[in-house]
Scaffold this motif. Sequence first.
Motif: not given
Length: 296
Positions: A149-155, A161-165, A183-188
């Motif tokens: 019912v809630w996700k952090s910005q990190k999640l 990223i999972d969707e893009l891959l 996806a590459y730009e989003l992941t840290d």
Amino acid sequence: MNCGTPIVLVRGDGEVQHAFAVTRAENVAVANTGHVVVTDIGEADNQDLAGTLHVVAPDGQPSIEHEFDANIWECSITEDGRYASTATHNPDRSVYIFDVESQELITEFETSNLNGPPQEFGEIDGELVLYLFDGDERYRAIDLDGNTVWKSQKLESQDRIDELLDSSERADMQESIELLEEAYELTDDENRKKSIANKLADAHWKLSKEIHKEEGDTDAWWAHLNQAKQYYYEIVPWYDGKKGVAKVERKQAKYHLKEGDEETALQLLQSISELEEEHDVQLLTDADKEKIENLS
């Protein structure tokens, strides 16, 4: 003889309300009602994956004693003592919510991205939720039915990223590269970034081959070769990176030889040789070695 870990609940007036013992307590939480939840991680010398969640009522009587075939660590309980939770480590990686009143397990939620996370009951819009933590930060909240019912910005970023891959696996080569770049730009996460860089390098390499087959030595072909090499260099500590750099530079050396630029061709082949020596891995082919000898 091991008598276990004593758990003692003291009332506000200093009187002992009740006491009980578990084998080895790791985490304890107490409700305002006096209900106690404890994660018992068992004997210190036990190598098996196991743990027991205990919930004890205010009168000292056990309400729940649930055994797991996985290690457990953290636990939580609602202020009114109605619900309790715990989370398991690898390989189970799940969060469990119990209804203390009915003494039943009501929710099991897989936490593939978290390993035995801390939990905390709270409310969102007046509804009871269980927050799951990643370190000290709230990561996700689930309701009593196990719905997120809630996700952090990190999640949110990780899900994107999972969707893009996933989409990149079904897209054509050019679109796949665009999805992977996002996806590459989003992941840290360093390891995940390298994994995506590997996919990007392979995609640019394959697209360069398609372009060369259809159009020959075009600027687009050369640009994708350079992009492939850039991403392969990023993962050079991996064998796929070293092998990728070698095959791109070999292709570029072949082009320069065809154009009569022997100096640049030699530099590229020597670059493969230096990479080979630096990482003690075989990258040069017999043909590469012969060309280096002839051009030197």
